[in-house]
Design a protein around this motif. Sequence first.
Motif, PDB file in Angstrom:
ATOM      1  N   TYR A 115      10.943  -9.239  22.092  1.00 27.39           N
ATOM      2  CA  TYR A 115       9.667  -9.798  21.624  1.00 27.39           C
ATOM      3  C   TYR A 115       8.518  -9.311  22.495  1.00 27.39           C
ATOM      4  O   TYR A 115       8.604  -9.307  23.722  1.00 27.39           O
ATOM      5  N   SER A 116       7.425  -8.892  21.845  1.00 29.66           N
ATOM      6  CA  SER A 116       6.258  -8.396  22.580  1.00 29.66           C
ATOM      7  C   SER A 116       5.016  -8.600  21.737  1.00 29.66           C
ATOM      8  O   SER A 116       5.101  -8.868  20.532  1.00 29.66           O
ATOM      9  N   ALA A 117       3.862  -8.475  22.346  1.00 28.78           N
ATOM     10  CA  ALA A 117       2.608  -8.661  21.615  1.00 28.78           C
ATOM     11  C   ALA A 117       2.464  -7.682  20.453  1.00 28.78           C
ATOM     12  O   ALA A 117       2.079  -8.085  19.351  1.00 28.78           O
ATOM     13  N   PRO A 118       2.773  -6.390  20.616  1.00 29.51           N
ATOM     14  CA  PRO A 118       2.640  -5.476  19.474  1.00 29.51           C
ATOM     15  C   PRO A 118       3.586  -5.809  18.316  1.00 29.51           C
ATOM     16  O   PRO A 118       3.307  -5.453  17.174  1.00 29.51           O
ATOM     17  N   SER A 119       4.705  -6.501  18.613  1.00 25.74           N
ATOM     18  CA  SER A 119       5.693  -6.769  17.558  1.00 25.74           C
ATOM     19  C   SER A 119       5.379  -8.011  16.747  1.00 25.74           C
ATOM     20  O   SER A 119       6.078  -8.312  15.786  1.00 25.74           O
ATOM     21  N   THR A 120       4.328  -8.751  17.115  1.00 28.56           N
ATOM     22  CA  THR A 120       4.109 -10.055  16.489  1.00 28.56           C
ATOM     23  C   THR A 120       3.178 -10.024  15.290  1.00 28.56           C
ATOM     24  O   THR A 120       2.925 -11.053  14.686  1.00 28.56           O
ATOM     25  N   GLY A 121       2.651  -8.878  14.939  1.00 19.94           N
ATOM     26  CA  GLY A 121       1.663  -8.834  13.868  1.00 19.94           C
ATOM     27  C   GLY A 121       2.241  -8.806  12.477  1.00 19.94           C
ATOM     28  O   GLY A 121       1.538  -9.049  11.498  1.00 19.94           O
ATOM     29  N   GLY A 122       3.533  -8.511  12.334  1.00 15.83           N
ATOM     30  CA  GLY A 122       4.137  -8.414  11.015  1.00 15.83           C
ATOM     31  C   GLY A 122       4.801  -9.697  10.583  1.00 15.83           C
ATOM     32  O   GLY A 122       4.563 -10.771  11.125  1.00 15.83           O
ATOM     33  N   SER A 123       5.693  -9.565   9.602  1.00 10.23           N
ATOM     34  CA  SER A 123       6.367 -10.749   9.062  1.00 10.23           C
ATOM     35  C   SER A 123       7.419 -11.292  10.016  1.00 10.23           C
ATOM     36  O   SER A 123       7.842 -12.436   9.889  1.00 10.23           O
ATOM     37  N   LYS A 623       5.949 -16.564  31.229  1.00 11.92           N
ATOM     38  CA  LYS A 623       5.075 -16.119  30.145  1.00 11.92           C
ATOM     39  C   LYS A 623       5.616 -16.565  28.782  1.00 11.92           C
ATOM     40  O   LYS A 623       4.860 -16.711  27.821  1.00 11.92           O
ATOM     41  N   TRP A 624       6.939 -16.791  28.695  1.00 11.19           N
ATOM     42  CA  TRP A 624       7.564 -17.180  27.437  1.00 11.19           C
ATOM     43  C   TRP A 624       7.178 -18.587  26.997  1.00 11.19           C
ATOM     44  O   TRP A 624       7.435 -18.971  25.852  1.00 11.19           O
ATOM     45  N   PHE A 625       6.590 -19.378  27.876  1.00  9.20           N
ATOM     46  CA  PHE A 625       6.199 -20.738  27.482  1.00  9.20           C
ATOM     47  C   PHE A 625       5.221 -20.730  26.308  1.00  9.20           C
ATOM     48  O   PHE A 625       5.275 -21.602  25.449  1.00  9.20           O
ATOM     49  N   LEU A 626       4.299 -19.768  26.307  1.00 14.51           N
ATOM     50  CA  LEU A 626       3.400 -19.605  25.164  1.00 14.51           C
ATOM     51  C   LEU A 626       3.645 -18.240  24.531  1.00 14.51           C
ATOM     52  O   LEU A 626       4.004 -17.277  25.217  1.00 14.51           O
ATOM     53  N   SER A 627       3.452 -18.158  23.240  1.00  7.21           N
ATOM     54  CA  SER A 627       3.684 -16.913  22.518  1.00  7.21           C
ATOM     55  C   SER A 627       2.526 -15.941  22.712  1.00  7.21           C
ATOM     56  O   SER A 627       1.429 -16.314  23.142  1.00  7.21           O
ATOM     57  N   ALA A 628       2.790 -14.698  22.353  1.00  8.62           N
ATOM     58  CA  ALA A 628       1.772 -13.648  22.439  1.00  8.62           C
ATOM     59  C   ALA A 628       0.978 -13.585  21.138  1.00  8.62           C
ATOM     60  O   ALA A 628       1.548 -13.651  20.050  1.00  8.62           O
ATOM     61  N   PHE A 629      -0.330 -13.465  21.263  1.00  5.30           N
ATOM     62  CA  PHE A 629      -1.136 -13.164  20.082  1.00  5.30           C
ATOM     63  C   PHE A 629      -0.862 -11.723  19.670  1.00  5.30           C
ATOM     64  O   PHE A 629      -0.645 -10.846  20.531  1.00  5.30           O
ATOM     65  N   PRO A 630      -0.872 -11.431  18.376  1.00  5.45           N
ATOM     66  CA  PRO A 630      -0.656 -10.042  17.950  1.00  5.45           C
ATOM     67  C   PRO A 630      -1.702  -9.108  18.555  1.00  5.45           C
ATOM     68  O   PRO A 630      -2.895  -9.421  18.557  1.00  5.45           O
ATOM     69  N   THR A 631      -1.260  -7.993  19.067  1.00  7.89           N
ATOM     70  CA  THR A 631      -2.181  -7.015  19.625  1.00  7.89           C
ATOM     71  C   THR A 631      -3.229  -6.598  18.604  1.00  7.89           C
ATOM     72  O   THR A 631      -4.403  -6.384  18.942  1.00  7.89           O
ATOM     73  N   SER A 632      -2.804  -6.505  17.346  1.00 10.41           N
ATOM     74  CA  SER A 632      -3.737  -6.113  16.290  1.00 10.41           C
ATOM     75  C   SER A 632      -4.885  -7.107  16.163  1.00 10.41           C
ATOM     76  O   SER A 632      -6.018  -6.722  15.833  1.00 10.41           O
ATOM     77  N   GLU A 633      -4.625  -8.409  16.440  1.00  9.28           N
ATOM     78  CA  GLU A 633      -5.689  -9.410  16.372  1.00  9.28           C
ATOM     79  C   GLU A 633      -6.596  -9.333  17.598  1.00  9.28           C
ATOM     80  O   GLU A 633      -7.816  -9.455  17.501  1.00  9.28           O
ATOM     81  N   ILE A 634      -6.005  -9.131  18.759  1.00  4.61           N
ATOM     82  CA  ILE A 634      -6.801  -8.983  19.984  1.00  4.61           C
ATOM     83  C   ILE A 634      -7.790  -7.829  19.827  1.00  4.61           C
ATOM     84  O   ILE A 634      -8.967  -7.936  20.195  1.00  4.61           O
ATOM     85  N   ASN A 635      -7.311  -6.728  19.242  1.00  8.06           N
ATOM     86  CA  ASN A 635      -8.114  -5.516  19.141  1.00  8.06           C
ATOM     87  C   ASN A 635      -9.240  -5.623  18.121  1.00  8.06           C
ATOM     88  O   ASN A 635     -10.117  -4.750  18.091  1.00  8.06           O
ATOM     89  N   LYS A 636      -9.238  -6.662  17.308  1.00 10.01           N
ATOM     90  CA  LYS A 636     -10.321  -6.808  16.330  1.00 10.01           C
ATOM     91  C   LYS A 636     -11.615  -7.271  16.987  1.00 10.01           C
ATOM     92  O   LYS A 636     -12.677  -7.177  16.391  1.00 10.01           O
ATOM     93  N   GLY A 637     -11.526  -7.793  18.210  1.00  9.42           N
ATOM     94  CA  GLY A 637     -12.712  -8.051  18.991  1.00  9.42           C
ATOM     95  C   GLY A 637     -13.551  -9.232  18.565  1.00  9.42           C
ATOM     96  O   GLY A 637     -14.758  -9.257  18.814  1.00  9.42           O
TER      97      GLY A 637
END
Length: 646
Positions: A115-123, A623-637
């Motif tokens: 599990y990683s931030a880049p992997s969280t943007g899909g289904s 860090k696992w206590f909270l999930s990662a926001f999708p990198t794609s969402e972070i990059n939308k600024g």
Amino acid sequence: MKTFNRNHIFLGLALAFGLFAMSLSSCTDEWKFGDAFLEKAPGGDVTKDTIFNNAEYTRNFLWSCYAKQHYGLPFCWLGHAAQGMNTGIIDALSDEVHSHCDWDGVNRLYYSGAYSAPSTGGSDGGRFPYMNYDVWECVRACYIFLNNVDRSPLEESEKTRLKAEAKCLIAERYFDLFRNYGGLPLVKQEYEGTEASYELPRATVAETVKFMTDLLDEAAPELPWSLGDDESNWEGRFTQAGAMGLKAKILCFAASPLFNNAQPYCTEGDQTANTNHQTWYGDYQESRWQDVVDACKAFFDKNAQNGNVYALVQPTGTTPGAYRSAFRKAYSQRGTSEVLISTRARNKDSHNYEYLWATDFNSNGGYTPTEDYMEQFDWKDGHPFDYEALEKNGDLDTMFIHKGKPRELTRDPRLYETMIVNGTLNRMDINGNMSGEQVECWDGGNDKRSKDESGQYATGMANNKFYMNKANSSNNYCNWPYLRMAEMYLIYAEALTQTGHITEAIPHVDAIRERVGLKGLKASGYDVSTKDKMIAAILKERNCEFGLEESRMYDMIRYRRSDLFSKPLHGLKIRRLDANGQPNDQPYKGNHATGEAFPTHFSYERYVLSNKSRSWWTNFSTKWFLSAFPTSEINKGYGLTQNPGW
């Protein structure tokens, strides 16, 4: 101004006007999901005028929002927004159950450590995806409803009530994300999707909590305390009790050590979110626990004023079956005095299965109970179970059934309702009538543990929570207990303890234990003389009461229990012994002489689970206590900051 993600969080009007993957009707026996809203929707082009100039369409629009609530059990294979880890469940990340399925997201994303931030943007977005999980769709649709219901032909009193329900739905869906991500962007209006730009920065933990509780405070006075007798077919709608209870649940999570602490939970990586207090309050204040006490007191006082219409489901007798029946009704049935907030789901996936929880998902070993969880359940009189003491005295074969009485159970009745263990009968109906054959979990028995740790009995035990001893439950639609009275009692006990009122807290825990025939904490020998010891007893009680109800994993997170996440878990190897104490690895059914009693002499051995081991056991990070926001969402600024460590 920043460009916002208009394609994801704020979908086009067509989606909000009914093209949901699931929908809702007001049937007494089942909520119709699928195209129920569209069945009643008008043909042709659908506009706001079409919907909100018609009373029935207006109501159906809000029912569609209810269909976007969280449902915690897997009910289809792939391709549905409400399945964040395919067939995986959140509590398989805790120490309650372990997954032995290769294909579920629990193994692929978490046990493997992938599990990683880049992997969280899909289904396949993890334990609770930020996108593609119906949260933002529900929030936007609720704001459309709030902004347009006043022009509908509904009576003013009904408009007021329905607006309050919409506010509760927004708060509920925000809480679903809050306990997985911390502070969130606060959406306070309907967006059309045509705006040129947006500015929605991530809010602090304090701001997010206030946003949710303010919505509930606004809604509660406009709602009936409970559904009336003439509204029994509307089970699942928000009530004042549900709104006030949800407020207490939110405040309890927020007051816990994850957020309410002198130190942030994770100091790895970018610390922007910590600095901005988006992942913690920035300090510890006991007053936050006092807010929980006040919310619980207000709830219980109001319930008393209304004749205690909400109460724990009570047993009709003193047999193990009667205790189990009361417990089963409490967590699985709609319309009881126990339920404050509940959701249901029904979906036909590409395999044309309606409900796969019992028929496929359990049999594949996705939710096998751990030996560690089994040890949490007390003896049937309430005294703590002690594996080491039993082993020392040579009495391990009494841990489930009486040595000389093969059908007499020895433990907390909730154990047998939560997991299927050696020697217990394999059937029980909703009224507590136990029948069928005794389960054979020993090596060589008919329900044996697989030596390669696979299948339904992979750990030497099988899940029974929500499975309910049914061999074929393909048409059994199970209530999801989002909030029930047992949790209100234990939230109150926890908050009282955290504010130094242990004596006042004990009766709230004892009420839960009494429902299943256990003595109170002190009468059972528990040392609850300090805050830490009492909190430990409460968390243990929550573990036994709320198995597979998405309580344990979040309890481990909110108390920052790195020690539990990093501890290897165990299964139970069982051998049948003959009269001389020698192994007899033969099944009983189909192999016993006429009149031969079911065996009662066994050896039990704990072993560390090795098939599908968890990477956390060797390299757990907070860090696992909270999930990662999708990198794609972070990059939308648009103002979203990443959680620490990701």
